[in-house]
Design a protein around this motif. Structure first.
Motif, PDB file in Angstrom:
ATOM      1  N   UNK A 115       0.833  -1.208   0.000  1.00 21.56           N
ATOM      2  CA  UNK A 115       0.000   0.000   0.000  1.00 21.56           C
ATOM      3  C   UNK A 115       0.871   1.262   0.000  1.00 21.56           C
ATOM      4  N   UNK A 116       2.028   1.187   0.676  1.00 18.58           N
ATOM      5  CA  UNK A 116       2.942   2.326   0.660  1.00 18.58           C
ATOM      6  C   UNK A 116       3.496   2.568  -0.742  1.00 18.58           C
ATOM      7  N   UNK A 117       3.832   1.490  -1.438  1.00 17.02           N
ATOM      8  CA  UNK A 117       4.367   1.660  -2.795  1.00 17.02           C
ATOM      9  C   UNK A 117       3.293   2.194  -3.734  1.00 17.02           C
ATOM     10  N   UNK A 118       2.043   1.786  -3.543  1.00 16.53           N
ATOM     11  CA  UNK A 118       0.956   2.304  -4.371  1.00 16.53           C
ATOM     12  C   UNK A 118       0.751   3.790  -4.077  1.00 16.53           C
ATOM     13  N   UNK A 119       0.755   4.154  -2.790  1.00 13.07           N
ATOM     14  CA  UNK A 119       0.605   5.562  -2.419  1.00 13.07           C
ATOM     15  C   UNK A 119       1.749   6.400  -2.990  1.00 13.07           C
ATOM     16  N   UNK A 120       2.961   5.842  -2.977  1.00 12.83           N
ATOM     17  CA  UNK A 120       4.121   6.559  -3.488  1.00 12.83           C
ATOM     18  C   UNK A 120       4.019   6.781  -4.997  1.00 12.83           C
ATOM     19  N   UNK A 121       3.629   5.752  -5.739  1.00 14.34           N
ATOM     20  CA  UNK A 121       3.496   5.924  -7.191  1.00 14.34           C
ATOM     21  C   UNK A 121       2.361   6.889  -7.528  1.00 14.34           C
ATOM     22  N   UNK A 122       1.247   6.841  -6.774  1.00 19.61           N
ATOM     23  CA  UNK A 122       0.158   7.796  -7.005  1.00 19.61           C
ATOM     24  C   UNK A 122       0.611   9.229  -6.722  1.00 19.61           C
ATOM     25  N   UNK A 123       1.361   9.404  -5.649  1.00 18.93           N
ATOM     26  CA  UNK A 123       1.843  10.737  -5.297  1.00 18.93           C
ATOM     27  C   UNK A 123       2.796  11.258  -6.368  1.00 18.93           C
ATOM     28  N   UNK A 124       3.651  10.387  -6.898  1.00 16.00           N
ATOM     29  CA  UNK A 124       4.569  10.816  -7.945  1.00 16.00           C
ATOM     30  C   UNK A 124       3.826  11.164  -9.238  1.00 16.00           C
ATOM     31  N   UNK A 125       2.779  10.398  -9.561  1.00 13.25           N
ATOM     32  CA  UNK A 125       1.974  10.722 -10.746  1.00 13.25           C
ATOM     33  C   UNK A 125       1.268  12.060 -10.584  1.00 13.25           C
ATOM     34  N   UNK A 126       0.693  12.307  -9.395  1.00 16.81           N
ATOM     35  CA  UNK A 126       0.035  13.588  -9.150  1.00 16.81           C
ATOM     36  C   UNK A 126       1.039  14.734  -9.215  1.00 16.81           C
ATOM     37  N   UNK A 127       2.246  14.477  -8.727  1.00 15.50           N
ATOM     38  CA  UNK A 127       3.298  15.490  -8.773  1.00 15.50           C
ATOM     39  C   UNK A 127       3.638  15.850 -10.221  1.00 15.50           C
ATOM     40  N   UNK A 128       3.772  14.846 -11.078  1.00 13.62           N
ATOM     41  CA  UNK A 128       4.056  15.107 -12.487  1.00 13.62           C
ATOM     42  C   UNK A 128       2.915  15.870 -13.151  1.00 13.62           C
ATOM     43  N   UNK A 129       1.670  15.505 -12.833  1.00 13.25           N
ATOM     44  CA  UNK A 129       0.526  16.201 -13.404  1.00 13.25           C
ATOM     45  C   UNK A 129       0.502  17.664 -12.968  1.00 13.25           C
ATOM     46  N   UNK A 130       0.788  17.910 -11.703  1.00 11.91           N
ATOM     47  CA  UNK A 130       0.806  19.290 -11.213  1.00 11.91           C
ATOM     48  C   UNK A 130       1.924  20.090 -11.861  1.00 11.91           C
TER      49      UNK A 130
END
Length: 141
Positions: A115-130
Protein backbone atom coordinates in the motif's frame (compact mmCIF):
# COMPACT_ATOMS: atom_id res chain seq x y z
CA UNK A 1 11.90 82.12 38.51
CA UNK A 2 15.24 80.95 37.29
CA UNK A 3 18.20 80.91 39.56
CA UNK A 4 21.77 81.18 38.37
CA UNK A 5 24.13 78.45 39.42
CA UNK A 6 27.57 79.79 40.23
CA UNK A 7 30.46 78.40 38.20
CA UNK A 8 33.36 77.09 40.22
CA UNK A 9 36.47 76.96 38.00
CA UNK A 10 38.50 75.51 40.85
CA UNK A 11 36.55 72.23 40.97
CA UNK A 12 36.75 71.70 37.16
CA UNK A 13 40.52 72.29 37.26
CA UNK A 14 40.80 69.76 40.09
CA UNK A 15 38.88 67.22 38.00
CA UNK A 16 41.17 67.76 35.02
CA UNK A 17 44.23 67.25 37.20
CA UNK A 18 42.66 64.09 38.69
CA UNK A 19 42.04 62.60 35.24
CA UNK A 20 45.54 63.52 34.09
CA UNK A 21 46.98 61.68 37.11
CA UNK A 22 44.88 58.59 36.40
CA UNK A 23 45.93 58.67 32.75
CA UNK A 24 49.59 58.92 33.76
CA UNK A 25 49.16 55.95 36.12
CA UNK A 26 47.63 53.89 33.31
CA UNK A 27 50.50 54.84 30.98
CA UNK A 28 53.07 53.81 33.60
CA UNK A 29 51.29 50.50 34.16
CA UNK A 30 51.25 49.68 30.44
CA UNK A 31 54.89 50.78 30.07
CA UNK A 32 55.93 48.49 32.94
CA UNK A 33 54.06 45.58 31.37
CA UNK A 34 55.74 46.24 28.02
CA UNK A 35 59.15 46.28 29.67
CA UNK A 36 58.42 43.09 31.60
CA UNK A 37 56.64 41.02 28.89
CA UNK A 38 57.59 42.27 25.40
CA UNK A 39 57.19 38.87 23.73
CA UNK A 40 53.57 38.54 24.86
CA UNK A 41 52.70 41.96 23.47
CA UNK A 42 54.42 41.19 20.17
CA UNK A 43 52.65 37.87 19.82
CA UNK A 44 49.26 39.40 20.72
CA UNK A 45 49.84 42.13 18.14
CA UNK A 46 50.68 39.57 15.44
CA UNK A 47 47.67 37.42 16.36
CA UNK A 48 45.37 40.41 16.15
CA UNK A 49 46.82 41.33 12.74
CA UNK A 50 46.31 37.80 11.44
CA UNK A 51 42.80 37.62 12.86
CA UNK A 52 41.77 40.92 11.31
CA UNK A 53 43.27 39.87 7.96
CA UNK A 54 41.42 36.55 8.00
CA UNK A 55 38.15 38.24 8.95
CA UNK A 56 38.59 40.89 6.27
CA UNK A 57 39.00 38.30 3.52
CA UNK A 58 36.36 35.82 4.70
CA UNK A 59 33.55 37.00 6.94
CA UNK A 60 33.45 40.70 6.13
CA UNK A 61 33.94 40.39 2.38
CA UNK A 62 30.99 41.59 0.36
CA UNK A 63 29.61 39.27 -2.27
CA UNK A 64 28.98 40.32 -5.82
CA UNK A 65 26.30 42.92 -6.29
CA UNK A 66 22.92 41.34 -5.73
CA UNK A 67 20.52 42.12 -8.53
CA UNK A 68 16.80 41.96 -8.21
CA UNK A 69 15.10 39.32 -10.35
CA UNK A 70 13.17 40.50 -13.35
CA UNK A 71 9.47 40.15 -12.73
CA UNK A 72 7.30 38.64 -15.46
CA UNK A 73 5.17 41.02 -17.47
CA UNK A 74 1.58 41.44 -16.42
CA UNK A 75 -0.97 39.70 -18.62
CA UNK A 76 -2.65 41.85 -21.23
CA UNK A 77 -6.07 40.31 -20.65
CA UNK A 78 -6.73 42.38 -17.54
CA UNK A 79 -5.92 42.03 -13.90
CA UNK A 80 -8.57 39.41 -13.18
CA UNK A 81 -7.08 36.86 -15.56
CA UNK A 82 -3.64 37.40 -14.04
CA UNK A 83 -5.05 37.08 -10.54
CA UNK A 84 -6.91 33.88 -11.33
CA UNK A 85 -3.83 32.28 -12.87
CA UNK A 86 -1.79 33.31 -9.84
CA UNK A 87 -4.39 31.74 -7.56
CA UNK A 88 -4.35 28.51 -9.59
CA UNK A 89 -0.56 28.43 -9.40
CA UNK A 90 -0.66 29.01 -5.64
CA UNK A 91 -3.20 26.20 -5.23
CA UNK A 92 -1.01 23.88 -7.29
CA UNK A 93 2.03 24.76 -5.17
CA UNK A 94 0.07 23.94 -2.02
CA UNK A 95 -0.80 20.56 -3.51
CA UNK A 96 2.87 20.00 -4.35
CA UNK A 97 3.77 20.71 -0.72
CA UNK A 98 1.17 18.19 0.45
CA UNK A 99 2.54 15.59 -1.97
CA UNK A 100 6.08 16.21 -0.74
CA UNK A 101 4.91 15.69 2.86
CA UNK A 102 3.25 12.42 1.83
CA UNK A 103 6.41 11.23 0.10
CA UNK A 104 8.55 12.21 3.10
CA UNK A 105 6.27 10.28 5.49
CA UNK A 106 6.47 7.19 3.27
CA UNK A 107 10.24 7.40 3.01
CA UNK A 108 10.59 7.85 6.79
CA UNK A 109 9.00 4.45 7.47
CA UNK A 110 11.33 1.62 8.41
CA UNK A 111 9.52 -1.05 6.40
CA UNK A 112 7.34 -0.49 3.36
CA UNK A 113 4.43 -2.61 2.21
CA UNK A 114 2.45 -2.74 -1.04
CA UNK A 115 0.00 0.00 0.00
CA UNK A 116 2.94 2.33 0.66
CA UNK A 117 4.37 1.66 -2.80
CA UNK A 118 0.96 2.30 -4.37
CA UNK A 119 0.61 5.56 -2.42
CA UNK A 120 4.12 6.56 -3.49
CA UNK A 121 3.50 5.92 -7.19
CA UNK A 122 0.16 7.80 -7.00
CA UNK A 123 1.84 10.74 -5.30
CA UNK A 124 4.57 10.82 -7.95
CA UNK A 125 1.97 10.72 -10.75
CA UNK A 126 0.04 13.59 -9.15
CA UNK A 127 3.30 15.49 -8.77
CA UNK A 128 4.06 15.11 -12.49
CA UNK A 129 0.53 16.20 -13.40
CA UNK A 130 0.81 19.29 -11.21
CA UNK A 131 4.16 20.17 -12.76
CA UNK A 132 2.59 19.99 -16.20
CA UNK A 133 -0.38 22.15 -15.19
CA UNK A 134 1.88 24.75 -13.55
CA UNK A 135 4.11 24.84 -16.64
CA UNK A 136 1.08 25.08 -18.90
CA UNK A 137 -0.48 27.91 -16.81
CA UNK A 138 2.68 29.96 -16.80
CA UNK A 139 3.45 29.54 -20.49
CA UNK A 140 0.03 30.23 -21.98
CA UNK A 141 -0.65 33.86 -22.96
Amino acid sequence: MSKKIPFNPRSSADQIIFFQQKLQQARNFVHDLLQRYPLYFLSSMLISLLTSGILAFTVMRKDAAHRLPIFPKTPTGGTLSGLSSAMRTYDALQQVTAIQDTIASIIAKESLNTSDSIRLTDALKRFEQLQKTIYHQNNTP
